[in-house]
Design an enzyme around this catalytic site. Sequence first.
Site, mmCIF file in Angstrom:
data_model
loop_
_atom_site.group_PDB
_atom_site.id
_atom_site.type_symbol
_atom_site.label_atom_id
_atom_site.label_comp_id
_atom_site.label_asym_id
_atom_site.label_seq_id
_atom_site.Cartn_x
_atom_site.Cartn_y
_atom_site.Cartn_z
ATOM 1 N N ARG A 281 0.868 -1.321 0.028
ATOM 2 C CA ARG A 281 0.002 0.178 0.108
ATOM 3 C C ARG A 281 0.950 1.373 -0.013
ATOM 4 O O ARG A 281 0.422 2.473 -0.371
ATOM 5 C CB ARG A 281 -0.871 -0.086 1.210
ATOM 6 C CG ARG A 281 -0.256 -0.044 2.540
ATOM 7 C CD ARG A 281 -1.336 0.021 3.631
ATOM 8 N NE ARG A 281 -2.351 0.789 3.664
ATOM 9 C CZ ARG A 281 -2.177 2.122 4.240
ATOM 10 N NH1 ARG A 281 -1.242 2.278 5.003
ATOM 11 N NH2 ARG A 281 -3.341 2.892 4.239
ATOM 12 N N ASP B 225 -1.529 8.162 8.083
ATOM 13 C CA ASP B 225 -2.111 6.896 8.908
ATOM 14 C C ASP B 225 -1.541 6.819 10.243
ATOM 15 O O ASP B 225 -0.594 7.628 10.585
ATOM 16 C CB ASP B 225 -1.160 5.780 7.966
ATOM 17 C CG ASP B 225 -1.852 5.250 6.904
ATOM 18 O OD1 ASP B 225 -3.146 5.659 6.719
ATOM 19 O OD2 ASP B 225 -1.583 4.680 6.102
#
Length: 222
Positions: free
Chosen positions: A150, A164
């Site tokens: 990712r 994140d």
Amino acid sequence: MRIDILTLFPHMFDGFLSESIVKRAIEKGQVVINVINFRDYSTDPHKRVDDYSFGGGAGMILRPEPIFACVEQIRTTDSLVILLTPQGVPYQQSLAQDLSKEKHLIFICGHYEGFDERIRSLVDLELSIGDYVLTGGELASMVVSDSIIRLLDGVITKDSHINDSFQNQLLDYPVYTKPQDFRGMKVPEVLLSGHHEKIRAWRYQQQLKRTKERRPDLLEKR
């Protein structure tokens, strides 16, 4: 990036490789993933890859020959060989970022009671995804691979992972979508204000608050 996963149970990866972001990354050529059954490298007439432990003890131990033969065939100067083991270094987001810059990763998935100690001489890095024991390294290899893939350029938008949890040693801020009022639980007014600087400041304060409440150890690292 190329990822080779050495396992005795290749069908465990069927869903992992055929769904969601990992599937799209493969289809776009952003990552090549090979799942290799190292039983194919056994020279035993019955393709055995394990045996009893010298000195006694419960369970079967993975023999070194098949794993050595497999790694030596696929390894290149760009390869980083990783052993998934509870004895490895704890896996963190910062390490995922480092590994996402590698060209070729080789994951060795242990199984049964353990693996012959000499297999460690093959590896560049030993990783643990937590202080618990799984039946094998397959699930761990999927966790690590997913976290790396990712982060590759173009797999998801950079804005999707730049904030994140753990990116800056803080947990992520709370997020909301429609409806604005759900069963009396309302979206904070600041998020509806359109004032980007106030929203940024609110989100940062929420990160600090949430991290202090749930993971104060992360604040100590900062």
